[in-house]
Design an enzyme around this catalytic site. Structure first.
Site, PDB file in Angstrom:
ATOM      1  N   ASP A 489     -30.932 -12.709 -47.527  1.00  0.00           N
ATOM      2  CA  ASP A 489     -30.929 -13.746 -48.556  1.00  0.00           C
ATOM      3  C   ASP A 489     -29.535 -14.037 -49.089  1.00  0.00           C
ATOM      4  O   ASP A 489     -29.328 -15.035 -49.776  1.00  0.00           O
ATOM      5  CB  ASP A 489     -31.775 -13.277 -49.754  1.00  0.00           C
ATOM      6  CG  ASP A 489     -33.227 -13.674 -49.619  1.00  0.00           C
ATOM      7  OD1 ASP A 489     -33.502 -14.719 -49.015  1.00  0.00           O
ATOM      8  OD2 ASP A 489     -34.090 -12.929 -50.120  1.00  0.00           O
TER       9      ASP A 489
HETATM   10  C1  BGC Z   1     -30.826  -9.959 -53.768  1.00  0.00           C
HETATM   11  C2  BGC Z   1     -31.694 -10.011 -52.553  1.00  0.00           C
HETATM   12  C3  BGC Z   1     -32.915 -10.825 -52.845  1.00  0.00           C
HETATM   13  C4  BGC Z   1     -32.560 -12.156 -53.471  1.00  0.00           C
HETATM   14  C5  BGC Z   1     -33.817 -12.859 -53.893  1.00  0.00           C
HETATM   15  C6  BGC Z   1     -30.551 -11.326 -54.286  1.00  0.00           C
HETATM   16  O1  BGC Z   1     -29.788 -11.252 -55.460  1.00  0.00           O
HETATM   17  O2  BGC Z   1     -29.626  -9.296 -53.447  1.00  0.00           O
HETATM   18  O3  BGC Z   1     -32.031  -8.721 -52.129  1.00  0.00           O
HETATM   19  O4  BGC Z   1     -33.615 -11.029 -51.678  1.00  0.00           O
HETATM   20  O5  BGC Z   1     -31.737 -11.995 -54.571  1.00  0.00           O
HETATM   21  O6  BGC Z   1     -33.629 -14.067 -54.462  1.00  0.00           O
HETATM   22  C1  NOJ Z   2     -35.062  -8.642 -50.477  1.00  0.00           C
HETATM   23  C2  NOJ Z   2     -35.936  -9.802 -50.217  1.00  0.00           C
HETATM   24  O1  NOJ Z   2     -37.175  -9.604 -50.831  1.00  0.00           O
HETATM   25  C3  NOJ Z   2     -36.115 -10.036 -48.726  1.00  0.00           C
HETATM   26  O2  NOJ Z   2     -36.889 -11.170 -48.516  1.00  0.00           O
HETATM   27  C4  NOJ Z   2     -34.794 -10.141 -48.070  1.00  0.00           C
HETATM   28  O3  NOJ Z   2     -35.007 -10.278 -46.686  1.00  0.00           O
HETATM   29  C5  NOJ Z   2     -33.935  -8.949 -48.358  1.00  0.00           C
HETATM   30  N1  NOJ Z   2     -33.820  -8.763 -49.782  1.00  0.00           N
HETATM   31  C6  NOJ Z   2     -32.544  -9.070 -47.767  1.00  0.00           C
HETATM   32  O4  NOJ Z   2     -31.815 -10.037 -48.421  1.00  0.00           O
END
Ligand code: BGC
Ligand code: NOJ
Length: 818
Positions: A489
């Site tokens: 993400d």
């Molecule tokens: C986090 C990710 C997460 C995303 C969701 C980010 O700030 O690092 O792990 O998937 O937010 O919106």
């Molecule tokens: C947490 C999110 O829930 C997941 O969808 C994502 O793939 C991982 N973070 C990595 O960014």
């Protein structure tokens, strides 16, 4: 250092001191009413949706840690000066003479002793109802009679937890309660559009109650020293606005050795809109539906049966797959805790934990589809429903809302869509469901797009749009365009955000026609292989051919543009420059494409797959798990986005992001390296890490999303426990690829890839309604290879168990060897 121990027989983790490095939690509830409970009774409760139907308040990020909970106070009424304590340690934090918290499957028991008074509180949510039980047993271990006051309390949340925490100008005036016949009702907004209320009651006649927080706590006092408790008397306050609570006071006299059990109930109830008030025309809650429920669950016998039923329910779930291997940490996770965590990720996706506030992210499209990969065998019917709910948030383009709200099931507009990997995960979850159940009918089930009536199409049609979504969005190298982000993400290649506070996930400053993802390319191949098989079985040769061709093209695109010389590249940025290449100064190698491309079969026919995994071992593997990439980004890169917003070693910037580690375990297993696969599995196995709890800090019984990486000051420290795709993927890696018990469209494949020093292992598996007992022998101490398989005493060719027309129980014997 440990803070407790595993009681595998009881399927419990036993915490032996209350001041764990972080609150160590458990979940209550397995249907619609849920609670989070910590080892000191902190946490909160909600109905279906932690944001929209929150029953009780919780204060995240507070000091002291873990504020808000199911608080019980005991008061020694014989003491000369006021003496009271919390038998669950919080909130008074009085030093207890004995303390133990048992987190079990769907229940928690906190037991303590203080000055000869033993208290044991068992918290559970019975099946089939929307309430939680706190069963408190007190035993007098003093030589003399004791007079005790018991106070039980909750702080009500005004339903919408976001509103509750922000809109004080309104909230301080809307709160309403009702108190009748020993029950405290929370009925804020019931006068208008809500037809639900909460209730809090107990099995004893109370000596008093409070519903106004200030009346209970006293002005400027906290939950650690409520005035009402100190005084030993409540004031029967009725709250009008401000902060609503439920507090009750019970007095008991206990003879030496006498034990007394009191039942508290906290619950949620809906009335029909036309039967909200009794008598009609008043503002008094119609209690005809709720009172029978309350009366029933205040009976000790009903509580006991509820607990037995709950245990039975969990025994059934865990019984779907039980293993016995030479490694206790494998057994414990597979047989108990990994499944417990899978249930949590199924119910809450990424919404409610001690790191997810319940008010932010709801059900993730990518997340929930992946969670299903580990879940389909546990509750196939629920998995089926979830798949159709997810499909209904798909958009006509084939893209998908990134998240949806559990209560309304409709897509979250704020986050929107454009995460280009999202739709492909639906193909994988559907494939997993069909392989597990053999239920091909789901593909004919109609589901709308964007939940719009009239837009329904078969799930099979949805899957085709998922695949097309990728093919319609290919970049300059023939690789899939990344969009806002792919699985990572935080790899935001079209974001280019220079303003603080902008969302990295939704800000898009480039039109996205250049930045490509090698990860999505690998994922596409995996999904396309499933589409080929699904289409072929539906005799849809045309579609099968489309995907056959598309996946071959994608393979060559990866070969041409995705290979860096010693590993797979991660992506191309908006300038067409590689990400995850030896050419880069930072972020030279990423774990994701190594796992995903090898799982997709890339480079297996030549040396690339092996080389990629060797590079992972050399550059990314640490004793705490495998890092996401190296080196971590030491500064913010406008063209890379959120990934470079974290200090190196944390989160997406080079931590051990546990979700990705199983991809490498699987890849190693695919290449036949059982030792490496199980070694990686063990490095992040929470039970294995229990002995370094002071470093790991999160619960030793569930996976955390991340473990701080080598570049971090707190190397080895875990964060974001419970709600992570790590649960499903590790379960998959160990059960399907290391132990090798894998459902396929035509049956159950048994293809272990284990450490060669293992003599073998046993598995009990329920598959398509049959109970399969598998014994694996490894006399030649190989890593992989099935030499001989016997089903019910008869030799069978190959290693696929086909069930057609067979009886209910099967004994399978497998001899590994060359
Ligand atoms: C986090 C990710 C997460 C995303 C969701 C980010 O700030 O690092 O792990 O998937 O937010 O919106
Ligand atoms: C947490 C999110 O829930 C997941 O969808 C994502 O793939 C991982 N973070 C990595 O960014």
């Amino acid at each position: 250092m440990k803070y407790g121990y595993f009681d595998d027989k009881q399927r419990e983790y036993v915490i032996t001191r209350p001041d764990t490095p972080l609150p160590w939690i458990n979940y209550l509830g397995c249907e619609e009413y849920f609670g989070i409970i910590s080892n000191t009774a902190g946490g909160y409760s909600f109905y279906k949706d932690a944001r929209l139907r929150r029953l009780t308040r919780y204060r995240y990020n507070n000091a002291p840690l873990d504020s808000g909970g199911r608080y019980i106070y005991l008061r020694d009424d014989d003491a000369l000066s006021p003496q009271f304590w919390s038998p669950t340690w919080q909130p008074t934090r009085t030093e207890l003479d004995g303390y133990e918290c048992r987190h079990g499957m769907g229940y928690t028991v906190i037991e303590s002793t203080y000055h000869g008074i033993n208290a044991s509180a068992r918290y559970l949510v019975p099946l089939g109802v929307n309430l939680e039980i706190w069963e408190l047993s007190l035993t007098n271990r003093r030589p003399t009679e004791v007079n005790l006051s018991i106070f039980a309390s909750v702080e009500f949340c005004l339903w919408d937890a976001t509103d509750d925490a922000t809109n004080f100008q309104r909230n301080y005036s809307v709160g309403e309660v009702e108190v009748a016949d020993g029950v405290i009702y929370h009925k804020t907004e019931y006068r208008e559009r809500r037809d639900h209320f909460a209730f809090f009651t107990c099995s004893e006649k109370w000596a008093g109650f409070d519903t106004d927080r200030e009346a209970f706590l006293g002005r400027y006092r906290g939950w650690d020293s409520p005035m009402g408790v100190e005084r030993g008397a409540l004031s029967n306050s009725i709250a009008h606005g401000w902060q609503l609570i439920g507090a009750m006071h019970i007095k008991v006299a206990l003879q030496p050795a006498e034990r007394r059990t009191i039942i508290f109930l906290l619950g949620y109830q809906e009335n029909l809109p036309e039967e909200k008030f009794d008598p009609p025309g008043t503002q008094t809650i119609d209690k005809r539906t709720v009172l029978p429920i309350i009366r029933r669950f205040l009976q000790p016998a009903v509580v006991s049966t509820s607990f037995i039923d709950l245990q039975e329910h969990w025994r059934g779930l865990l019984g779907k797959l039980q293993v016995h291997t030479p490694d206790i940490h494998t057994d414990r996770m597979v047989n108990i805790w990994n499944v417990c965590q899978l249930m949590a990720t199924f119910h809450f996706s990424r919404s409610a934990s001690y790191f997810e506030t319940g008010t932010g992210r709801g059900m993730g499209f990518r997340d929930s589809n992946q969670d299903l990969l580990g879940f389909v065998h546990l509750m196939p019917d629920q998995a089926r429903r979830r798949i159709l709910d997810l499909a209904a948030t798909q958009l006509p383009t084939g893209g998908a809302y990134h998240q949806y709200q559990p209560l309304t099931k409709s897509g979250n507009n704020e986050v929107g869509s454009g995460f280009n990997d999202d739709p492909l995960w639906l193909i994988l979850s559907v494939a997993a469901y069909v392989k597990e159940t053999g239920d091909w009918s789901i593909l004919n089930e109609a589901a709308p797009y964007d939940n719009l009536p009239g837009s329904e199409e078969s799930l099979y049609g949805h899957l085709q749009r998922s695949g097309r979504y990728t093919l319609d969005r290919l970049g300059p190298h023939g690789l899939p365009l990344i969009g806002r982000a792919d699985w990572n993400d935080c790899l935001n290649l079209n974001c280019f955000s220079g303003s603080p506070g902008q969302s990295f996930q939704t800000t898009t400053n480039k039109d996205g026609k250049v930045a490509e993802s090698v990860f999505i390319a690998g994922l596409f191949i995996l999904a396309a292989r499933e589409m080929v098989q699904i289409a072929a079985r539906r005799e849809d040769d045309q579609v099968a051919l489309v995907y056959q061709r598309a996946l071959a093209q994608m393979e060559s695109a990866i070969e041409d543009a995705g290979w860096d010389g010693a590993w797979f590249r991660r992506a191309y940025d908006d300038f067409g420059q590689p990400v995850g290449s030896k050419e880069c100064t930072e972020g030279q190698i990423f774990i994701e494409p190594q796992g995903m491309c090898v799982m997709a079969g890339c480079g297996i026919g030549d040396t690339r797959a092996r080389q990629a995994l060797d590079s992972v071992r050399e550059k990314l593997a640490t004793p705490h798990g495998i890092l996401l990439h190296q080196p971590g980004y030491s500064r913010y890169y406008l063209h890379l986005g959120e990934i470079s917003s974290y200090p190196p070693g944390y989160k997406e910037n080079g931590s051990v992001f546990c979700h990705t580690n199983p991809w490498i375990m699987i890849a190693e297993a695919i290449l036949g390296n059982g030792s490496a696969a199980h070694d990686y599995y063990s490095r992040i196995n929470p039970s294995k890490r229990e002995e370094i709890s002071e470093v790991h800090r999160c619960e030793p019984y569930v996976y955390a999303q991340m473990i701080a990486g080598r570049e971090a000051a707190t190397y080895g420290e875990a964060k974001n426990s419970w709600l992570t795709g790590t649960a499903a993927w590790n379960y998959l890696a160990v059960t399907q690829w290391i132990l090798g018990i894998r459902s396929e469209y035509d049956g159950l494949r048994i293809d272990p890839c284990i450490p060669p020093d293992w003599d073998g292992f046993d598995v009990e598996r329920i598959f398509r309604g049959c109970r399969i007992s598998i014994t694996v022998y490894n006399p030649q101490h190989v890593s992989r290879g099935v030499k001989k398989m016997e089903v019910d005493g008869l030799p069978v060719d190959g290693n696929l168990l086909v069930l057609e027309g067979s009886p209910f129980n099967h004994q399978v014997h497998i001899w590994m060897g060359n």
